[in-house]
Design a protein around this motif. Structure first.
Motif, PDB file in Angstrom:
ATOM      1  N   THR A  34       0.840  -1.198   0.000  1.00  0.00           N
ATOM      2  CA  THR A  34       0.000   0.000   0.000  1.00  0.00           C
ATOM      3  C   THR A  34       0.879   1.254   0.000  1.00  0.00           C
ATOM      4  N   PRO A  35       0.615   2.184  -0.906  1.00  0.00           N
ATOM      5  CA  PRO A  35       1.371   3.443  -0.916  1.00  0.00           C
ATOM      6  C   PRO A  35       1.164   4.215   0.392  1.00  0.00           C
ATOM      7  N   ALA A  36       2.182   4.923   0.810  1.00  0.00           N
ATOM      8  CA  ALA A  36       2.145   5.658   2.082  1.00  0.00           C
ATOM      9  C   ALA A  36       0.953   6.614   2.140  1.00  0.00           C
ATOM     10  N   ALA A  37       0.629   7.234   1.034  1.00  0.00           N
ATOM     11  CA  ALA A  37      -0.478   8.207   1.011  1.00  0.00           C
ATOM     12  C   ALA A  37      -1.819   7.544   1.315  1.00  0.00           C
ATOM     13  N   TRP A  39      -2.040   4.628   3.160  1.00  0.00           N
ATOM     14  CA  TRP A  39      -1.823   3.675   4.235  1.00  0.00           C
ATOM     15  C   TRP A  39      -2.897   3.716   5.318  1.00  0.00           C
ATOM     16  N   ARG A  40      -3.107   4.866   5.910  1.00  0.00           N
ATOM     17  CA  ARG A  40      -4.010   4.943   7.058  1.00  0.00           C
ATOM     18  C   ARG A  40      -5.410   4.421   6.696  1.00  0.00           C
ATOM     19  N   ARG A  41      -5.943   4.852   5.567  1.00  0.00           N
ATOM     20  CA  ARG A  41      -7.276   4.433   5.142  1.00  0.00           C
ATOM     21  C   ARG A  41      -7.313   2.918   4.904  1.00  0.00           C
ATOM     22  N   VAL A  42      -6.327   2.404   4.200  1.00  0.00           N
ATOM     23  CA  VAL A  42      -6.298   0.973   3.873  1.00  0.00           C
ATOM     24  C   VAL A  42      -6.084   0.131   5.130  1.00  0.00           C
ATOM     25  N   HIS A  43      -5.188   0.568   6.002  1.00  0.00           N
ATOM     26  CA  HIS A  43      -4.919  -0.171   7.239  1.00  0.00           C
ATOM     27  C   HIS A  43      -6.149  -0.184   8.140  1.00  0.00           C
TER      28      HIS A  43
END
Length: 137
Positions: A34-37, A39-43
């Motif tokens: 997952t791209p860092a941008a 990350w939070r949403r996907v995690h």
């Protein structure tokens, strides 16, 4: 035909192994990419979607191990020990790593998570032949 504790243990370990292998081979590699941008949403989505499934699978494993351990033979002890390693690794290592990864993808922490996950996979898979031996023994 009544269900035996060993048959339930076999079913639960097979369910757990299938779940864990799916996480190890499909879910975590995708999460790690997952791209860092994003990350939070996907995690966060990962946590929301997998937690109920983890609860069901782990409850099945715990119930089966508990019932089978009421009158254990060596194969039951081996299967339950492997399950204990997998579940204990989740509680002691994977869950805290997920907590530390909540805000951003740290490559070192992701590498640790993937390594910990492989331990869980090996343990989950190792429980199946032990449970099979208990069920047919």
């Amino acid at each position: 035909m009544p269900t035996t504790p060993e048959a339930l243990l076999l079913g639960a370990t097979a369910l757990h192994a299938g779940f864990q292998l799916t996480v190890t081979t499909l879910v975590y590699p995708r999460l790690a990419d997952t791209p860092a941008a994003d990350w939070r949403r996907v995690h966060e989505r990962h946590g929301r979607t997998i937690t109920p499934l983890v609860a069901v699978v782990y409850a099945a494993v715990l119930a089966a191990c508990g019932w089978a351990l009421a009158d254990p033979g060596p194969a039951v002890v081996a299967a339950a020990s492997a399950c204990g390693l997998a579940l204990g690794t989740t509680a002691a290592r994977a869950a805290p790593l997920h907590g530390r990864l909540a805000d951003r993808p740290d490559p070192r922490l992701l590498a640790r998570l993937l390594a910990v996950d492989r331990v869980r996979a090996v343990a989950a898979v190792a429980a199946v032949p032990a449970a099979l031996a208990a069920a047919v023994g």
